[in-house]
Design a protein around this motif. Sequence first.
Motif, short mmCIF file in Angstrom:
data_model
loop_
_atom_site.label_atom_id
_atom_site.label_comp_id
_atom_site.label_asym_id
_atom_site.label_seq_id
_atom_site.Cartn_x
_atom_site.Cartn_y
_atom_site.Cartn_z
N ALA A 577 0.81 -1.22 0.00
CA ALA A 577 0.00 0.00 0.00
C ALA A 577 0.85 1.27 0.00
CB ALA A 577 -0.94 -0.01 1.21
N ASP A 578 2.07 1.18 0.47
CA ASP A 578 2.97 2.33 0.49
C ASP A 578 3.87 2.39 -0.73
OD1 ASP A 578 2.03 3.27 2.98
OD2 ASP A 578 3.29 1.82 4.02
N GLY A 579 3.67 1.48 -1.67
CA GLY A 579 4.46 1.50 -2.90
C GLY A 579 5.77 0.76 -2.83
N HIS A 580 6.05 0.07 -1.73
CA HIS A 580 7.31 -0.66 -1.61
C HIS A 580 7.20 -2.01 -2.32
CE1 HIS A 580 8.58 2.43 1.08
NE2 HIS A 580 7.67 2.14 1.99
N ALA A 581 8.26 -2.43 -3.00
CA ALA A 581 8.25 -3.65 -3.79
C ALA A 581 8.92 -4.79 -3.04
CB ALA A 581 8.96 -3.43 -5.12
N VAL A 582 8.35 -5.98 -3.16
CA VAL A 582 8.90 -7.15 -2.49
C VAL A 582 10.31 -7.45 -2.99
CG1 VAL A 582 8.67 -9.66 -2.24
CG2 VAL A 582 6.68 -8.19 -1.93
N VAL A 583 10.55 -7.33 -4.31
CA VAL A 583 11.88 -7.66 -4.81
C VAL A 583 12.94 -6.73 -4.23
CG1 VAL A 583 11.66 -6.25 -6.92
CG2 VAL A 583 13.25 -8.18 -6.85
N SER A 584 12.62 -5.46 -4.10
CA SER A 584 13.58 -4.52 -3.52
C SER A 584 13.86 -4.84 -2.07
CB SER A 584 13.06 -3.08 -3.67
OG SER A 584 12.86 -2.76 -5.03
N GLU A 585 12.81 -5.26 -1.34
CA GLU A 585 13.00 -5.64 0.06
C GLU A 585 13.79 -6.94 0.18
OE1 GLU A 585 12.29 -3.78 2.58
OE2 GLU A 585 11.29 -2.22 1.40
N LEU A 586 13.61 -7.86 -0.75
CA LEU A 586 14.39 -9.09 -0.73
C LEU A 586 15.88 -8.80 -0.94
CD1 LEU A 586 12.18 -11.60 -2.75
CD2 LEU A 586 12.94 -11.91 -0.39
N VAL A 587 16.17 -7.91 -1.87
CA VAL A 587 17.57 -7.56 -2.12
C VAL A 587 18.19 -6.99 -0.84
CG1 VAL A 587 19.13 -6.06 -3.42
CG2 VAL A 587 17.22 -7.19 -4.58
N ARG A 588 17.45 -6.11 -0.18
CA ARG A 588 17.97 -5.52 1.07
C ARG A 588 18.13 -6.58 2.15
NH1 ARG A 588 13.96 -1.54 -0.49
NH2 ARG A 588 15.00 0.28 -1.38
N ALA A 589 17.14 -7.47 2.26
CA ALA A 589 17.19 -8.49 3.31
C ALA A 589 18.33 -9.47 3.09
CB ALA A 589 15.86 -9.24 3.36
N SER A 590 18.72 -9.69 1.83
CA SER A 590 19.77 -10.67 1.54
C SER A 590 21.15 -10.18 1.95
CB SER A 590 19.77 -11.00 0.05
OG SER A 590 20.28 -9.91 -0.72
N GLY A 591 21.33 -8.86 2.00
CA GLY A 591 22.65 -8.32 2.28
C GLY A 591 23.59 -8.39 1.10
N LEU A 592 23.10 -8.86 -0.04
CA LEU A 592 23.92 -8.97 -1.24
C LEU A 592 23.89 -7.67 -2.03
CD1 LEU A 592 22.71 -12.47 -2.54
CD2 LEU A 592 24.85 -11.99 -1.34
N ALA A 593 24.93 -7.46 -2.82
CA ALA A 593 24.87 -6.38 -3.80
C ALA A 593 23.74 -6.71 -4.78
CB ALA A 593 26.20 -6.27 -4.54
N ALA A 594 23.05 -5.69 -5.27
CA ALA A 594 21.90 -5.91 -6.14
C ALA A 594 22.26 -6.75 -7.35
CB ALA A 594 21.31 -4.57 -6.57
N ALA A 595 23.43 -6.52 -7.94
CA ALA A 595 23.83 -7.29 -9.11
C ALA A 595 24.01 -8.76 -8.76
CB ALA A 595 25.13 -6.71 -9.69
N ASP A 596 24.56 -9.04 -7.58
CA ASP A 596 24.74 -10.43 -7.18
C ASP A 596 23.39 -11.10 -6.92
OD1 ASP A 596 27.49 -10.25 -7.37
OD2 ASP A 596 27.74 -9.67 -5.27
N TRP A 597 22.47 -10.37 -6.34
CA TRP A 597 21.13 -10.94 -6.11
C TRP A 597 20.47 -11.29 -7.44
CZ3 TRP A 597 16.08 -10.73 -7.32
CH2 TRP A 597 15.17 -11.35 -6.45
N VAL A 598 20.51 -10.35 -8.39
CA VAL A 598 19.88 -10.59 -9.69
C VAL A 598 20.58 -11.74 -10.41
CG1 VAL A 598 19.49 -9.59 -11.98
CG2 VAL A 598 18.99 -8.25 -9.94
N ARG A 599 21.90 -11.80 -10.30
CA ARG A 599 22.64 -12.89 -10.95
C ARG A 599 22.17 -14.25 -10.42
NH1 ARG A 599 27.20 -10.84 -10.08
NH2 ARG A 599 27.49 -9.80 -12.08
N GLY A 600 21.99 -14.36 -9.10
CA GLY A 600 21.50 -15.61 -8.53
C GLY A 600 20.08 -15.94 -8.97
#
Length: 791
Positions: A577-600
Amino acid sequence: MTVVPVDPARDAPLVRSWLAAPASSWWGMQHLDEDAARRYLDAVRADPAQDGWLVLRNGGPCAYVETYDPAVVLLVDVWPAEPGDVGMHLLVAPPPATGRVHGLTSAVMRAVVGHCRDALGARRIVVEPDVRNTAVQAKNAEVGFRVLREVDVDGKRALLSVLDTARTPAADGGPDGDHAPEEDGPGAHLRPEHLDVAQRHLVAKAIAEFTHERLVAPRPDGDGWLLDTGAARYRFHARRHALEHWSIDEGSLARTAVDGRPLPLDAQDLVLELREVLGIPDTLLGTYLEEVASTLASAAAKHRRGGPSAGQLARGRRDGDLVAGFQDVEAAMTEGHPAFVAANGRIGFGLDEYRAYAPESGGRFRYRWLAARREHTHLALAADRTEDGHWAGELDPDTVARFRRTLRRRGLDPDDFVWLPVHPWQWQHRIAVTFAPDLGRQDLVDLGEGPDLHQPQQSIRTALNRSRPDRSYVKTALAVQNMGFLRGMSPAYMRTTPAVNDWVATIVAGDPALRDAGFRVLREHAAIGYTGDAYHRVDVASPQRKMLAALWRESPVPRTAPGERLLTMAALLHRDADGHAVVSELVRASGLAAADWVRGYLDAYLRPVVHCLTEHDLAFMPHGENLVLVVRDGAVTGAFVKDIGEEVVVLGAHDDRPVPDGIARILHPVDDDEAALAVFTDVFDGVLRFLAAVLDDDGVLPGAAFWELVGECVDRHAAEHPDRRRPLDLRVPTFEHSCLNRLQLRNTLTMVDLADQSSSLIRAGAMPNPIGRGTGRVATTPGAAGSTAVD
């Protein structure tokens, strides 16, 4: 009535005596002695996020109340808390020896609501009574709480409910307990404050997707964009991404008449204004408009109900409940299919049925079971299943015994029948009417409800067994009109479904590259179809021939290792409802660099899809709902693919890729250009363009960097498999732009002929390939609404 802070030393004996009363069993604290009660009250008082209170009537205590901050206590994983939210528990004293005081609980409830509003500044009060506690639910409803959904909290199944204090009787001057029916009735979502939000979102989505499919062409207008339909003008800001994807700023969207008068946003009006451009046949215009209306109603209901935040969905449940967390995500989805405008038609569901059977309701239901005469019914089983073993795995012995007793009481031999599950909606609206003669002949016999509770999934015909999550998903025919199809199931297809699944699963399980990627198949290992009706006695195709069939699909739950979570891939695109995206939150929760998360993620999803196509000529329908991602610590580590029987195709000739006898229907030989569309259309355009835009819009990863990673993934696979059977070139500069909405607009009743999907495609020219050789990569210029940059 007054409300005062609890004094643990003084009030522990009294509260303890109330907790020990039989009516207080819902608190689960009947075992406490006086010292334990005092320690409990001390802990509540010491916690800055909680408070304990006594309610006094004429100076004497009559109830104990706890208030808490739902942002940090109890509801963290199920409620998107905002400032001004207060959670509340209420314990009313048992009746005195002199007898029950009439109206006491109602008066206490009003006093507590007033205290939360006036003393604590609550804008919303949240409660979570046990679903079985109907008495307190009635009292909650009496003061204005509205039910949102069922949730799992604190070891119980609870009915999450909320009260907007601005609408309580004391605030608006209305009489106590006097609420208009529309405030909390089944149609309460059909109010302007909810439908206006739904209209704005759907109009923005329609403009974006119709532009993507080159049906309309907005033009620059100052620092924004203008779409002139001839009857109205739409102005907005947007960011443009690769694959001609538009992210429209919904808040900027405004509609005016040609003379400049402001007009309300209305998705049906937009369709009518673009009627000639969209090309909807006159005979189907009403159906499409109805699907748009139903999509709006669904979106309004989701907006009213709210849901967990993106961060909560990304984190999962703090109690580690794998199944509950998985189903929290299934019920939280608000978008439907990301590309289709009319994505939630469900024509046939009424208000009560929407609340009971729509996936986002998060409800539970029991399947109706029929005994179907064996001579008219085909039960197909996977190679590793027997009929006795199948029923032993899916039904308790007591249930089977009850079914057999019912048949014997009718004078029938149970061995002459097989068991067939039907959706309760289908039973009431189709089976009991359309198949009345079959019931009268006792070729079909109603056996009543089964014992297991099931939860509907995003694929509305499918449900997960919540009573026994290790048991199979059940998918049944459901004759509602939804997104271009009447959602039936063909008994003819069911005959070969397990064999198709066996063959595909064997290929996938036997391929080391797919095993290393964690890519697995959820087999449809049993299927059933009834053909004893009049509709099958004539060689004329009709919807009635697809109303009595079902299948059982493996559950991913038993195949999930400790520490792993399950997440439907569609959730990556979900915004709360606040416009936050699950994928963006997953990237943050993983502690990985965004490129590494997407690569996986690409290694778990894109790479296996490309491998299946180029090594085995296998093409799935790999959209967000058909993939269940395996997530560990926020990162994607694998995926389950499902919906094999109706969706999988082999895009090579039989000579190139032999298939077993009996499943030749999955052979659809095509040339290399069309085979590559299984990646370009279904993956690049159907999934990745949305994901790339979300990550770019959120500032997590620029679009150009995302597509570079996609190109690297494709190149790495090609380099590691130089001798692959079909070396398709996925780096071509352009590919044919195959359009989904155009299919639905052409025929909203039967969007695609499943037996000849190639001839059903509608193309709109060439689309620049974001990983193509020699092409510029489109990336958005940060902060420049409506502009693009090409690097």
